[in-house]
Write an enzyme that holds these catalytic residues in place. Sequence first.
Site, PDB file in Angstrom:
ATOM      1  CB  CYS A  70      -0.898  -0.015   1.243  1.00 56.67           C
ATOM      2  SG  CYS A  70      -1.859   1.492   1.504  1.00 56.67           S
ATOM      3  CB  CYS A 182      -3.873   3.603  -5.343  1.00 52.18           C
ATOM      4  SG  CYS A 182      -4.963   2.641  -4.250  1.00 52.18           S
TER       5      CYS A 182
END
Length: 267
Positions: A70, A182
């Site tokens: 992440c 992302c």
Amino acid sequence: MKIGFFDSGLGGITVLSEALRRLPNESFVYMADTLHAPYGTKTPQEVCGYVKTLVQTILKEEVKALVIACNTATSIAVAELRREYSIPIIGMEPAVKPAVEMNRANGKRVLVLATSLTLKQSGYAALVSRVDDHGSVDSLPLPELVQYCEQLNFDRTELFEYFNRKLSSFDLDIYGTVVLGCTHYPFYKEILKELLPSHIQLIDGSQGTVRRLKQVLSERNLLASPVKAGQSQEGHVTFLCSSQDEAYVHKMERALEIYTEHEKIYL
């Protein structure tokens, strides 16, 4: 021993898929922080607390290395985690550097798609400042795309309308590379490839992250040995989530299947 992966939800599965391909002899445990997802709408202090709690849980699975799958969690918590734990901890950052390098010869610009929180972090600003000598990087937050992914929503009509609306103010002809900043976003590479001009290349941080993981494991003699004939094959993935939601575990398994099928188009 296993390699641990974690994210707020399904996004890190795009990185896990790359690891399964490049490290076929390893076993993995993937944990989603479903109690606190999505991270992109939380404060940095909240995310740091969530991540530290999640890491304490995942380390109980006897992992030999940990991947923060992440970008947002990496920018907020990786330095503190590395101070606290001795195992290798591999983080992620948007693939701005390779994107800029890809465009040096053609003079095209780079467009980074990421969550609002990632784009607000000082680490992101420092990254861009470090690698972008000519001011060629632009950024666009796409927070809604995380929710599309979490719902496993791949409705082409809805997604085309969404991307067209978000990109309407950009002259796409001046861009050479779009960075998927992302880990949820690579689920939509196929749709973006169709929508964007054909000269635009899509890039994300998964390959670089897994290359670094493999390098660190090799340097520390932690790579799993190839299986011999008659032995059981590794490559097993254990899925966990902080909410202990069995339905979400099945969703993660399904998401890996979907993404693996999508990726066959690009390999």
